[in-house]
Write a protein that holds these residues in place. Sequence first.
Motif, short mmCIF file in Angstrom:
data_model
loop_
_atom_site.label_atom_id
_atom_site.label_comp_id
_atom_site.label_asym_id
_atom_site.label_seq_id
_atom_site.Cartn_x
_atom_site.Cartn_y
_atom_site.Cartn_z
N GLY A 1 21.61 -87.60 33.58
CA GLY A 1 21.52 -87.96 32.18
C GLY A 1 20.15 -87.77 31.55
N GLU A 2 19.19 -87.21 32.29
CA GLU A 2 17.85 -87.01 31.75
C GLU A 2 17.75 -85.66 31.04
N ALA A 3 16.70 -85.52 30.23
CA ALA A 3 16.50 -84.27 29.48
C ALA A 3 15.82 -83.22 30.36
N ASN A 4 16.05 -81.95 30.02
CA ASN A 4 15.38 -80.84 30.69
C ASN A 4 14.55 -80.06 29.68
N ASN A 5 13.53 -79.37 30.17
CA ASN A 5 12.73 -78.50 29.31
C ASN A 5 13.51 -77.25 28.91
N ALA A 6 13.17 -76.68 27.78
CA ALA A 6 13.73 -75.39 27.39
C ALA A 6 13.13 -74.30 28.26
N LYS A 7 13.98 -73.35 28.68
CA LYS A 7 13.53 -72.28 29.56
C LYS A 7 14.12 -70.95 29.10
N LEU A 8 13.39 -69.88 29.42
CA LEU A 8 13.84 -68.53 29.09
C LEU A 8 14.60 -67.92 30.25
N ASN A 9 15.61 -67.09 29.90
CA ASN A 9 16.38 -66.40 30.92
C ASN A 9 15.86 -64.98 31.10
N GLY A 10 16.59 -64.18 31.89
CA GLY A 10 16.25 -62.77 32.06
C GLY A 10 16.66 -61.97 30.84
N ALA A 11 16.04 -60.82 30.63
CA ALA A 11 16.27 -60.00 29.45
C ALA A 11 17.50 -59.11 29.61
N ARG A 12 18.16 -58.86 28.49
CA ARG A 12 19.26 -57.88 28.43
C ARG A 12 18.85 -56.78 27.47
N PHE A 13 19.08 -55.52 27.87
CA PHE A 13 18.76 -54.37 27.04
C PHE A 13 20.06 -53.64 26.69
N SER A 14 20.15 -53.12 25.45
CA SER A 14 21.38 -52.48 25.01
C SER A 14 21.10 -51.20 24.24
N GLY B 1 28.74 -87.76 26.28
CA GLY B 1 29.65 -87.17 27.25
C GLY B 1 30.04 -88.19 28.30
N TYR B 2 31.33 -88.26 28.63
CA TYR B 2 31.85 -89.21 29.63
C TYR B 2 32.49 -88.44 30.77
N ARG C 1 22.32 -79.67 23.85
CA ARG C 1 21.92 -78.29 24.12
C ARG C 1 21.21 -77.73 22.91
N PHE C 2 20.10 -77.05 23.17
CA PHE C 2 19.44 -76.23 22.15
C PHE C 2 19.43 -74.81 22.67
N MET D 1 16.33 -68.71 24.92
CA MET D 1 15.69 -69.98 25.29
C MET D 1 16.74 -71.08 25.18
N GLN D 2 16.86 -71.87 26.23
CA GLN D 2 17.90 -72.90 26.22
C GLN D 2 17.42 -74.16 26.93
N ALA D 3 17.79 -75.31 26.35
CA ALA D 3 17.52 -76.61 26.96
C ALA D 3 18.82 -77.41 26.99
N ASP D 4 19.19 -77.89 28.17
CA ASP D 4 20.37 -78.74 28.36
C ASP D 4 19.95 -80.05 29.02
N GLU D 5 20.79 -81.05 28.88
CA GLU D 5 20.54 -82.27 29.63
C GLU D 5 20.86 -82.04 31.10
#
Length: 349
Positions: A107-120, A33-34, A75-76, A98-102
Motif C-alpha cells: 500500500g505504499e507509494a512508488n517513485n515514477a520511473k522510465l521504461n525502455g524506448a520504442r522506435f517506430s 482498492g480492496y 497511477r500516473f 514515465m509511470q508511478a504506481d502504488e
Amino acid sequence: MKKVLFASTALIATAGVAAAEISFSGYGRFGIGYLEDRAQSTTVTGAGADGLMGTADDVSAVSSADTDDAILVSRFRLNIDGTAETDGGVQFSARVRMQADENAANGEANNAKLNGARFSVIYGGLRVDAGNVAGSFDNLANYYGNEVGLELFAGQYSGVDYSFLSYQSGDSAGSNAVFFQYAVGDFAFGASYDQAQVTTVAAGGLTSTTTDADRWDVSATYTFNNITAAVAYGQTDGGAGSDPSLTVLTLGAEFGDFSGTLFVADDATEVAATDGTAWGLSAAYNLGAATTLLFTYGDGNADADTQEIAVGAIYDLGGGASLRGGIGRNDCDVCEDRIQADFGAQFNF
C-alpha cells in the motif's frame, strides 16, 4: 488522447526532414482498492560472510508487516513521443513512458520511473516497431475486451498463462524486439520476433547457464460491418524439445449502445498445471446519462488457471475525467477464491 505539443513548429535538421515535434499524453488515476486477504509483505536485507546472496547465512534482517485489504491505489502515466516526418510522408517516432504506481503488496507509494524506448517507422498502412515493443497478442483486436475496474483488475483473458511479448512500463526496459504490422482495406497482418535469452543461476549463485528463448508470433484481423475477427499464434523456443505456444481467436461486435467480445485460446504452456484451453467474454452497455456498464468473465480448464468474473461501471464527467469502479471474484482449482473491488477517478491529458 489529447496531445499537448512541446514543439509544434518545424525543426529543420536535414533537407529530407519536413518537421519534428515532441508531444506529451497520458492519464492519472487514484482511488480505493480492496483485495480480500491481501498478501503480507516481507523484506529481507543483508548478505552473509561470503558477500553473496543466495546462501543460508545471507539473511541479516527480516521484517514483516500485515497489509490492510483496502489501500490507496494510484497511477500516473506520462507518454513522451518524439516524431519527425519526411517530405515523402514517412513518419519516424520514438516513445518512452514515465509511470508511478502504488506498491500493491504493502500500500505504499512508488517513485515514477522510465521504461525502455520504442522506435517506430510508419508509412501508409505499414508500421514497424523496434525496441520495447508490443507483439501480435498485445496488439490483437479485442484480446483484452472490456476490462473492469479503475485498475482494470479483471479481463476475459485471465485463463492464459503463456508469456507473450508485451510493451513494458515502469522501470522495465522491456524486450529488445521487432514488431511488424500492415493494414490494407479490411485486413490487417502482424508479426513480431524477440531474440531472447534466459539465464538460470545454479544453487549458491556461483554458476549460471544461458539458453535461447526466442519468441515469435503472427496475427491476422478482418473487419466486416460492425464485427471484427482476429487470430494470432505464437511460440517460444523453450529448449530441450519444449516449445510452448499460444493460439488465440477473438470476435468483437458493436450494436448501437451495446458492444461485446468473445475469446478462446489454446494455451499450450507444456506445464501440467497451466496447459489447456482458456475462454472468456466481455460486454459494455451505454445506459445513457454518461454511464457505461461493464461485464467480463475469463476462465480455463487447467488447475492453476485463474477464473475471473466482474462487473463495473464508468461515469463520464466530461473533459477527459471519469469515475470508475468494479467488483469481482478471482478463483482457481488450486487456490483460495478472493473478492476484489475498487473505485476512484481517472483523468486523461
